[in-house]
Write a protein that holds these residues in place. Structure first.
Motif, mmCIF file in Angstrom:
data_model
loop_
_atom_site.group_PDB
_atom_site.id
_atom_site.type_symbol
_atom_site.label_atom_id
_atom_site.label_comp_id
_atom_site.label_asym_id
_atom_site.label_seq_id
_atom_site.Cartn_x
_atom_site.Cartn_y
_atom_site.Cartn_z
ATOM 1 N N GLY A 142 0.799 -1.214 0.000
ATOM 2 C CA GLY A 142 0.000 0.000 0.000
ATOM 3 C C GLY A 142 0.829 1.260 0.000
ATOM 4 N N GLY A 143 2.155 1.112 0.023
ATOM 5 C CA GLY A 143 3.036 2.268 -0.053
ATOM 6 C C GLY A 143 3.105 2.829 -1.466
ATOM 7 N N LEU A 144 3.803 3.948 -1.582
ATOM 8 C CA LEU A 144 3.813 4.680 -2.855
ATOM 9 C C LEU A 144 5.218 5.131 -3.199
ATOM 10 N N ILE A 145 5.591 4.971 -4.459
ATOM 11 C CA ILE A 145 6.809 5.556 -5.002
ATOM 12 C C ILE A 145 6.384 6.756 -5.838
ATOM 13 N N ALA A 146 6.820 7.943 -5.434
ATOM 14 C CA ALA A 146 6.425 9.186 -6.111
ATOM 15 C C ALA A 146 7.667 10.019 -6.399
ATOM 16 N N SER A 147 7.471 11.132 -7.073
ATOM 17 C CA SER A 147 8.585 11.999 -7.416
ATOM 18 C C SER A 147 9.209 12.591 -6.164
ATOM 19 N N SER A 148 10.459 12.971 -6.278
ATOM 20 C CA SER A 148 11.199 13.503 -5.141
ATOM 21 C C SER A 148 10.511 14.744 -4.580
ATOM 22 N N GLY A 149 10.346 14.771 -3.273
ATOM 23 C CA GLY A 149 9.667 15.878 -2.601
ATOM 24 C C GLY A 149 8.284 15.522 -2.106
ATOM 25 N N CYS A 150 7.689 14.471 -2.654
ATOM 26 C CA CYS A 150 6.326 14.097 -2.261
ATOM 27 C C CYS A 150 6.269 13.543 -0.837
ATOM 28 N N ASN A 151 7.355 12.945 -0.376
ATOM 29 C CA ASN A 151 7.346 12.420 0.986
ATOM 30 C C ASN A 151 7.242 13.554 2.001
ATOM 31 N N VAL A 152 7.909 14.674 1.738
ATOM 32 C CA VAL A 152 7.806 15.843 2.620
ATOM 33 C C VAL A 152 6.369 16.348 2.644
ATOM 34 N N VAL A 153 5.726 16.368 1.488
ATOM 35 C CA VAL A 153 4.333 16.801 1.403
ATOM 36 C C VAL A 153 3.436 15.881 2.222
ATOM 37 N N ALA A 154 3.634 14.563 2.099
ATOM 38 C CA ALA A 154 2.799 13.610 2.817
ATOM 39 C C ALA A 154 2.995 13.718 4.328
ATOM 40 N N LEU A 155 4.230 13.929 4.772
ATOM 41 C CA LEU A 155 4.491 14.061 6.203
ATOM 42 C C LEU A 155 3.861 15.335 6.762
ATOM 43 N N HIS A 171 0.121 14.782 6.969
ATOM 44 C CA HIS A 171 -0.215 13.910 8.101
ATOM 45 C C HIS A 171 -0.197 14.693 9.408
ATOM 46 N N HIS A 172 0.765 15.589 9.553
ATOM 47 C CA HIS A 172 0.849 16.399 10.774
ATOM 48 C C HIS A 172 -0.363 17.317 10.928
ATOM 49 N N HIS A 173 -0.854 17.850 9.821
ATOM 50 C CA HIS A 173 -2.001 18.780 9.851
ATOM 51 C C HIS A 173 -3.330 18.061 9.615
ATOM 52 N N SER A 174 -3.316 16.725 9.548
ATOM 53 C CA SER A 174 -4.537 15.931 9.324
ATOM 54 C C SER A 174 -5.243 16.309 8.033
ATOM 55 N N VAL A 175 -4.460 16.530 6.989
ATOM 56 C CA VAL A 175 -4.997 16.827 5.661
ATOM 57 C C VAL A 175 -4.996 15.531 4.856
ATOM 58 N N ASP A 214 -4.160 8.316 2.266
ATOM 59 C CA ASP A 214 -5.545 8.079 2.682
ATOM 60 C C ASP A 214 -6.359 7.345 1.625
ATOM 61 N N LEU A 215 -6.089 7.610 0.341
ATOM 62 C CA LEU A 215 -6.922 7.023 -0.706
ATOM 63 C C LEU A 215 -6.156 6.954 -2.010
ATOM 64 N N TYR A 216 -6.376 5.865 -2.733
ATOM 65 C CA TYR A 216 -5.883 5.727 -4.102
ATOM 66 C C TYR A 216 -7.079 5.831 -5.041
#
Length: 394
Positions: free
Chosen positions: A281-294, A297-301, A363-365
């Motif tokens: 269920g994990g994701l490989i995305a372009s560089s920088g997307c992990n920072v966006v996801a973290l 997650h912190h802001h419950s978005v 959260d969703l695919y």
């Protein structure tokens, strides 16, 4: 450098997969093969050559569609077993097939190769369910050199037609990927929303443009898109994405990656692209997307990934951030002339092309066959791929 930038130029990955299917279709049509086993060996050989021809831009979707075609071939070969058992064969053959289709909890738990004792193979087939499972006894000396169940080695004159029809269905599914995705756009984006995305992806770009067009038609009011520039490995894709969205009249804001955490509290939803969706269920995305996801997650978005089902990979992230990743020249981050500074002599610069995002941050695919949570990915793997083909290119 210009070499790194050209290597990372955005491409329509769906067209790469379409051309792969067209090539396999062209090879399977005129080639003389008489059984499902011969065809599977042929597809596997061609698929291995295509998969190893990657290089820096390794395309896992090529292997995915080859696995899907092989699963379709296996399914067509297995159908012959059920049809044979139901078209007036002898009673023992019918009883044998009927017993194989009646599953108990005990038979499911113990359906391992060493526990299969009757016909040498077992199969499960439910109406409307494409889950395929096969187990066969390898201890038999006569079948020790066989990689497939005995039914796969049977001469089938009608198999070519049914397989080509199945491949055509896969081709049609790929052609309608963007159309099916865009039809779901207004279910996830409403007028007045503030949507954040990262880097550039053709799938995400068309999804946002379709949502913008539909919200205007429904007079719901515009929504705002915040585009992150993306990591250095994205080759400046965020700027190109913002320009493309602004050209069609969308309210677009381009921000540096350093401002992601600051603006996240204003965002209603994060939409990110996918390079590959992994088995956990994990994701490989372009560089920088992990920072966006973290940050989300912190802001419950909520974080939504928009992707075609052809990016579903039956592999696990055993290598963490190195899974399906590449390192490119750090020249896009730092000029070589700056390395003359003695303070940088002991600094190691790492410039990854992609990020791995853990499933708990997604959260969703949203796919062309529906929307699913990361915990449901295992079910899609069982539906579209055969378990024996998961490690086909390892």
């Amino acid at each position: 450098s210009s070499t790194s930038a050209s290597a990372l130029a955005p491409v329509d990955r769906r067209l790469v997969v379409l051309q792969t299917v067209e090539l396999l279709k062209y090879i399977m049509g005129p080639t003389s093969w008489k059984s499902a086993a011969e065809l599977l060996h042929l597809v596997r050989a061609v698929g291995t050559e295509l998969h190893t021809a990657g290089g820096m831009r390794r395309e896992p979707a090529i292997g995915n569609v080859i696995r899907r075609i092989m699963a379709a071939i296996r399914e067509e070969a297995q159908r012959e077993t059920l049809s044979t058992a139901g078209d007036g064969g002898d009673l023992s053959r019918k009883a044998e097939a009927g017993a194989g289709n009646r599953l108990s909890l005990d038979s499911i738990l113990w359906a391992l190769p060493q526990h299969v004792r009757d016909t040498g193979s077992t199969s499960r087939s439910h109406h409307g369910d494409h889950q395929r499972q096969e187990s066969f006894l390898l201890s038999d000396n006569n079948n020790a050199d066989q990689q497939f169940p005995p039914i796969f080695y049977k001469h089938r004159p009608d198999l070519k037609q049914t397989v080509m029809e199945a491949v055509q269905e896969i081709l049609s599914d790929l052609e309608d990927t963007y159309k099916n995705l865009n039809e779901q756009s207004t279910s996830h984006i409403q007028g007045g929303d503030i949507v954040l995305t990262c880097g550039r992806s053709k799938t995400t770009e068309l999804f946002l443009k379709a949502a913008n067009l539909k919200t205007k038609q429904r007079q719901q009011g515009p929504f705002q898109v915040i585009v992150c520039e993306g990591g250095a490995g994205s080759g400046g894709g965020g700027r190109a994405m913002a320009t493309s969205l602004a050209q069609v009249g969308m309210e677009t804001i381009l921000i540096p990656d350093s401002a992601i955490f600051a603006v996240m509290s204003r965002v209603n939803k994060v939409i990110i692209p996918a390079h590959a969706v992994l088995a956990n269920g994990g994701l490989i995305a372009s560089s920088g997307c992990n920072v966006v996801a973290l940050a989300a997650h912190h802001h419950s978005v909520p974080v939504v990934c928009v992707t075609g089902i052809f990016k579903l990979c039956p592999i696990f992230p055993h290598d963490g951030q190195d899974t399906l990743n590449d390192l490119i020249s750090p020249s896009s981050v730092l000029e070589y002339s700056n390395l003359k500074d003695t303070r940088l002599s002991d600094v190691e610069f790492v410039n990854p092309v992609r990020d791995y995002i853990a499933p708990q941050y997604i959260d969703l695919y949203v796919t062309n066959v529906g929307s699913f949570q990361p915990s449901f990915i295992y079910r899609l793997l069982a539906e579209y791929y055969h378990s024996d083909d998961w490690d086909l290119f390892d």
